[in-house]
Design an enzyme around this catalytic site. Structure first.
Site, PDB file in Angstrom:
ATOM      1  N   TYR A  31     -59.249  33.929  -0.363  1.00  0.00           N
ATOM      2  CA  TYR A  31     -59.705  32.661  -0.921  1.00  0.00           C
ATOM      3  C   TYR A  31     -58.733  31.537  -0.634  1.00  0.00           C
ATOM      4  O   TYR A  31     -57.619  31.766  -0.169  1.00  0.00           O
ATOM      5  CB  TYR A  31     -59.953  32.795  -2.428  1.00  0.00           C
ATOM      6  CG  TYR A  31     -58.694  32.820  -3.286  1.00  0.00           C
ATOM      7  CD1 TYR A  31     -57.850  33.925  -3.284  1.00  0.00           C
ATOM      8  CD2 TYR A  31     -58.351  31.734  -4.081  1.00  0.00           C
ATOM      9  CE1 TYR A  31     -56.712  33.943  -4.069  1.00  0.00           C
ATOM     10  CE2 TYR A  31     -57.205  31.754  -4.875  1.00  0.00           C
ATOM     11  CZ  TYR A  31     -56.389  32.849  -4.862  1.00  0.00           C
ATOM     12  OH  TYR A  31     -55.266  32.871  -5.636  1.00  0.00           O
ATOM     13  N   ARG A  50     -54.382  28.770   6.855  1.00  0.00           N
ATOM     14  CA  ARG A  50     -53.985  29.977   6.121  1.00  0.00           C
ATOM     15  C   ARG A  50     -55.173  30.923   5.907  1.00  0.00           C
ATOM     16  O   ARG A  50     -55.029  32.138   5.969  1.00  0.00           O
ATOM     17  CB  ARG A  50     -53.354  29.610   4.775  1.00  0.00           C
ATOM     18  CG  ARG A  50     -52.824  30.854   4.034  1.00  0.00           C
ATOM     19  CD  ARG A  50     -52.039  30.510   2.800  1.00  0.00           C
ATOM     20  NE  ARG A  50     -52.838  29.774   1.830  1.00  0.00           N
ATOM     21  CZ  ARG A  50     -52.346  29.171   0.758  1.00  0.00           C
ATOM     22  NH1 ARG A  50     -51.052  29.205   0.513  1.00  0.00           N
ATOM     23  NH2 ARG A  50     -53.136  28.530  -0.070  1.00  0.00           N
ATOM     24  N   LYS A 149     -53.778  35.854   1.099  1.00  0.00           N
ATOM     25  CA  LYS A 149     -54.284  35.282  -0.159  1.00  0.00           C
ATOM     26  C   LYS A 149     -55.560  36.002  -0.580  1.00  0.00           C
ATOM     27  O   LYS A 149     -56.671  35.496  -0.435  1.00  0.00           O
ATOM     28  CB  LYS A 149     -54.517  33.773   0.010  1.00  0.00           C
ATOM     29  CG  LYS A 149     -54.644  33.025  -1.306  1.00  0.00           C
ATOM     30  CD  LYS A 149     -54.526  31.536  -1.072  1.00  0.00           C
ATOM     31  CE  LYS A 149     -54.869  30.732  -2.300  1.00  0.00           C
ATOM     32  NZ  LYS A 149     -54.011  30.998  -3.452  1.00  0.00           N
ATOM     33  N   GLU A 181     -42.099  34.739  -7.089  1.00  0.00           N
ATOM     34  CA  GLU A 181     -42.839  33.479  -7.236  1.00  0.00           C
ATOM     35  C   GLU A 181     -43.498  33.462  -8.604  1.00  0.00           C
ATOM     36  O   GLU A 181     -43.388  34.424  -9.373  1.00  0.00           O
ATOM     37  CB  GLU A 181     -43.897  33.342  -6.122  1.00  0.00           C
ATOM     38  CG  GLU A 181     -44.882  34.498  -6.084  1.00  0.00           C
ATOM     39  CD  GLU A 181     -45.776  34.494  -4.842  1.00  0.00           C
ATOM     40  OE1 GLU A 181     -46.059  33.420  -4.292  1.00  0.00           O
ATOM     41  OE2 GLU A 181     -46.209  35.587  -4.444  1.00  0.00           O
ATOM     42  N   LEU A 205     -46.635  34.443  -1.310  1.00  0.00           N
ATOM     43  CA  LEU A 205     -47.633  33.643  -0.620  1.00  0.00           C
ATOM     44  C   LEU A 205     -46.925  32.456   0.044  1.00  0.00           C
ATOM     45  O   LEU A 205     -46.049  31.842  -0.553  1.00  0.00           O
ATOM     46  CB  LEU A 205     -48.685  33.125  -1.606  1.00  0.00           C
ATOM     47  CG  LEU A 205     -49.847  32.438  -0.897  1.00  0.00           C
ATOM     48  CD1 LEU A 205     -50.756  33.463  -0.234  1.00  0.00           C
ATOM     49  CD2 LEU A 205     -50.642  31.561  -1.837  1.00  0.00           C
TER      50      LEU A 205
HETATM   51  N1  PMP Z   1     -48.020  31.814  -4.918  1.00  0.00           N
HETATM   52  C1  PMP Z   1     -49.120  32.356  -5.465  1.00  0.00           C
HETATM   53  C2  PMP Z   1     -49.072  33.768  -5.925  1.00  0.00           C
HETATM   54  C3  PMP Z   1     -50.294  31.594  -5.591  1.00  0.00           C
HETATM   55  O1  PMP Z   1     -51.401  32.137  -6.129  1.00  0.00           O
HETATM   56  C4  PMP Z   1     -50.288  30.234  -5.176  1.00  0.00           C
HETATM   57  C5  PMP Z   1     -51.500  29.356  -5.357  1.00  0.00           C
HETATM   58  N2  PMP Z   1     -52.607  29.821  -4.705  1.00  0.00           N
HETATM   59  C6  PMP Z   1     -49.128  29.709  -4.609  1.00  0.00           C
HETATM   60  C7  PMP Z   1     -48.003  30.529  -4.494  1.00  0.00           C
HETATM   61  C8  PMP Z   1     -49.060  28.291  -4.115  1.00  0.00           C
HETATM   62  O2  PMP Z   1     -49.735  28.144  -2.891  1.00  0.00           O
HETATM   63  P1  PMP Z   1     -50.390  26.763  -2.481  1.00  0.00           P
HETATM   64  O3  PMP Z   1     -49.293  25.746  -2.502  1.00  0.00           O
HETATM   65  O4  PMP Z   1     -50.901  27.005  -1.118  1.00  0.00           O
HETATM   66  O5  PMP Z   1     -51.450  26.489  -3.479  1.00  0.00           O
END
Ligand code: PMP
Length: 285
Positions: A31, A50, A149, A181, A205
């Site tokens: 997603y 991505r 993701k 994270e 991620l």
């Molecule tokens: N880490 C995780 C585990 C996430 O779910 C997200 C948000 N989807 C992020 C980091 C941040 O990624 P992004 O800046 O692409 O939203």
């Protein structure tokens, strides 16, 4: 709300997916979440890139081209009259009408593509941005390909519930003593003007917001160090913050009950949020 399902724009209560869809049975799906500000898409190219990578890593067939996906995003913004909000996109491997661990033949089984909007008035101007958020630390027990993701969000959901139970807003996950994270964001600390965040690997991620924020920080002559850090180091940092497509840059003011700095947002994270939002509004499509 009008949603998109496999080529059709439909009222949400008429949208249907097979109960055999592997997204439903096996979390076999990926997603993206893209923010909308003033009716325009933020960092669309990064999310599309991505998504392609996530699908490739899982040998999943793309249900549409990037140009088609852009068109669908824009049409949903228009149909639902979204000013500020989010667009959720999900691709699952679909189904050949049965349950089997082995992937179905991609020649004969089409992936499912679903998109819907969430209206969020004041998305870029919320209390969390002003006051900061508090986090607890929890063990990171997710699988080993967090760079993909996927829709396997059970543990991050449990993490949010643990945070809620502890009376705070979110959780930072820790593996082998180091922060990986947040449950739905990337984690950072600031010490003596230097921004520290974990380097990208299959452990986290690769945030679209992370990439943009680090680039903008370097352009603004801020120092950036990509390395591991512990909860103890974070508690003793001058500032802490998280980034994500929907939270942009959000200060973290408390970790496991210990105040970070003065316990209120510092200077750097709010400044970085301003810089980031200004650039994103400028490059929105
Ligand atoms: N880490 C995780 C585990 C996430 O779910 C997200 C948000 N989807 C992020 C980091 C941040 O990624 P992004 O800046 O692409 O939203």
């Amino acid at each position: 709300r009008t949603v998109y399902v496999n080529g059709e724009y439909l009222p949400e209560d008429q949208a249907k997916i097979s109960i055999f869809d592997r997204g439903f049975l096996m979390a076999d799906g990926v997603y993206e979440v893209t923010s909308v500000l003033d009716g325009k898409l933020i960092a669309f190219d990064g999310h599309a890139e991505r998504l392609t990578r996530s699908m490739n890593e899982l040998d999943m067939r793309a249900p549409a081209t990037t140009e088609e996906l852009l068109e669908i995003h824009r049409e949903l913004v228009r149909l639902n009259d979204i000013k500020d909000g989010l667009i959720y996109l999900q691709v699952t491997r679909g189904s050949d009408g049965d349950r089997d661990f082995a992937f179905p033949d991609p020649e004969t089984t089409a992936p499912s593509l679903v998109l819907f909007t969430q209206s969020k008035p004041g998305l870029a101007d919320n209390p969390a941005a002003r006051d900061g958020i508090r986090v607890i630390s929890i063990e990171d027990i997710r699988w080993g390909r967090r760079d993909i993701k996927t829709v396997q969000l059970l543990y991050p959901s449990m993490g949010k519930m643990m945070a809620k139970k502890a009376g705070v807003e979110d959780a930072w996950m820790v593996e082998d003593g180091f922060v990986t994270e947040g449950t739905s964001n990337n984690a950072y600390i600031v010490k003596d003007g230097k921004i520290v965040t974990r380097e990208t690997s299959s452990d986290i991620l690769h945030g679209i917001t992370r990439k943009a924020v680090l680039e903008l920080a370097r352009e603004a002559q801020m120092q950036v160090e990509e390395r591991n850090f512990t909860i103890e180091e974070a508690q003793q940092a001058d500032e802490a913050f998280v980034t994500s497509a929907s939270a942009f840059v959000t200060p973290v003011v408390e970790i496991d009950g210990a105040k970070v700095g003065s316990g209120t947002p510092g200077k750097l994270a709010p400044r970085l949020r301003e810089i980031y939002l200004e650039e994103m509004r400028k490059t929105a499509i």
